[in-house]
Each structure stands twice: as C-alpha cells, then as structure tokens.
Design an enzyme around this catalytic site. Structure first.
Site, PDB file in Angstrom:
ATOM      1  CG  ASP A   2      -2.063   0.937   1.195  1.00 25.29           C
ATOM      2  OD1 ASP A   2      -1.943   2.020   0.580  1.00 25.29           O
ATOM      3  OD2 ASP A   2      -3.106   0.598   1.781  1.00 25.29           O
ATOM      4  CG  ASN A   3      -0.159   4.783  -2.355  1.00 20.63           C
ATOM      5  OD1 ASN A   3      -1.140   4.564  -1.645  1.00 20.63           O
ATOM      6  ND2 ASN A   3      -0.237   5.495  -3.463  1.00 20.63           N
ATOM      7  N   GLY A   7      -4.894   5.140   3.162  1.00 21.94           N
ATOM      8  CA  GLY A   7      -4.871   4.239   4.307  1.00 21.94           C
ATOM      9  C   GLY A   7      -3.876   4.694   5.361  1.00 21.94           C
ATOM     10  CE1 TYR A 114     -12.741   3.953  -7.623  1.00 25.21           C
ATOM     11  CE2 TYR A 114     -14.957   3.922  -8.524  1.00 25.21           C
ATOM     12  CZ  TYR A 114     -13.975   3.337  -7.757  1.00 25.21           C
ATOM     13  OH  TYR A 114     -14.218   2.133  -7.149  1.00 25.21           O
ATOM     14  CE  LYS A 118     -11.116   0.579  -8.856  1.00 25.38           C
ATOM     15  NZ  LYS A 118     -10.450  -0.607  -8.346  1.00 25.38           N
ATOM     16  CE1 TYR A 128      -0.867  -8.931 -18.687  1.00 26.22           C
ATOM     17  CE2 TYR A 128      -2.200  -7.022 -19.276  1.00 26.22           C
ATOM     18  CZ  TYR A 128      -0.968  -7.586 -19.021  1.00 26.22           C
ATOM     19  OH  TYR A 128       0.162  -6.832 -19.094  1.00 26.22           O
TER      20      TYR A 128
END
Length: 129
Positions: A2-3, A7, A114, A118, A128
């Site tokens: 996590d950056n 958070g 956003y 997404k 993929y």
C-alpha cells in the site's frame, strides 16, 4: 502493499510481526517484483474527496496499477482478483441493473477519473485472460 495515500499503517498494526504477514509501502503504479500465488488488487481511492484530490493519480492507479499487477500475475503465474464497483457504470437508467447493462456514464464528469480508470482496469483484466 500500500502507498498509504488514503490508508494508515495503524490499520494493520496488529499484523506487523506476524509470521504470515509482510507489509510493503509501495505505489502500485510502479512495477513490483515479488513471488506470490495470489494477488488481491484493491488499490484505488474510492471516495470522491480522495479520488478527486488527484485525478491523474487516480487514473494511473487503475490503469498502470492494474497493468503492473496483471504483469506480475502473468510472470509468477498467480491468480489475480481485481475489485471494482457498480458505481463505475454511472447514474443508472434501469433499476435493478442486470449483468447485461452497460451503464450511463459521463467520461468527463467529476467521477470520470475513477469510473474510466476502473473500466480500463476491467478491460485490461479481460484482455489478459
């Protein structure tokens, strides 16, 4: 990994030092090299104040971050779970929305960074496969 943009390390304090837990402070928009079996790609600020604070970063998280995680999954043959939300399909014109509903979106509106990011992430996952 996590950056810690939205958070807090405090949220995982109970797991620090646990033998089955390792934390990496790293930004998903940069490549990451590790050996794993599973990837849970949950990265992206989801609340409007967070994703609108830095819309370019929000787009990069969903586009580059997903690309990086898919590349990692492919390299190590790991399974990847990508999370999204029905919010990316905009303000629905149909209630409830069936799985075949493609949405009612605004690609330049306040949620676009956003929503569009997404949606690109979902397309990357599809391609993929």
């Amino acid at each position: 990994m996590d950056n810690l943009f939205t958070g807090k390390k405090k949220n995982i304090e109970q797991w620090i030092g646990h033998p089955n837990f390792e934390f990496f402070q790293h930004d998903v928009t940069n490549p990451f090299f590790i050996e794993v079996d599973q990837i849970y790609h949950l990265a992206c600020p989801a609340s409007p104040p967070h994703y609108q604070y830095n819309p370019i970063k929000t787009l990069k998280t969903s586009m580059l971050g997903t690309h990086n995680m898919l590349g990692l999954a492919k390299r190590v043959r790991a399974r990847l779970l990508f999370t999204s939300t029905s919010e990316i399909y905009g303000d629905p014109e149909v209630h409830p929305q069936p799985e075949t509903y493609w949405g009612h979106v605004n690609c330049i509106g306040p949620r676009a960074c956003y929503d569009e990011g997404k949606r690109v992430g979902e397309t990357l996952c599809y391609e993929y496969r």
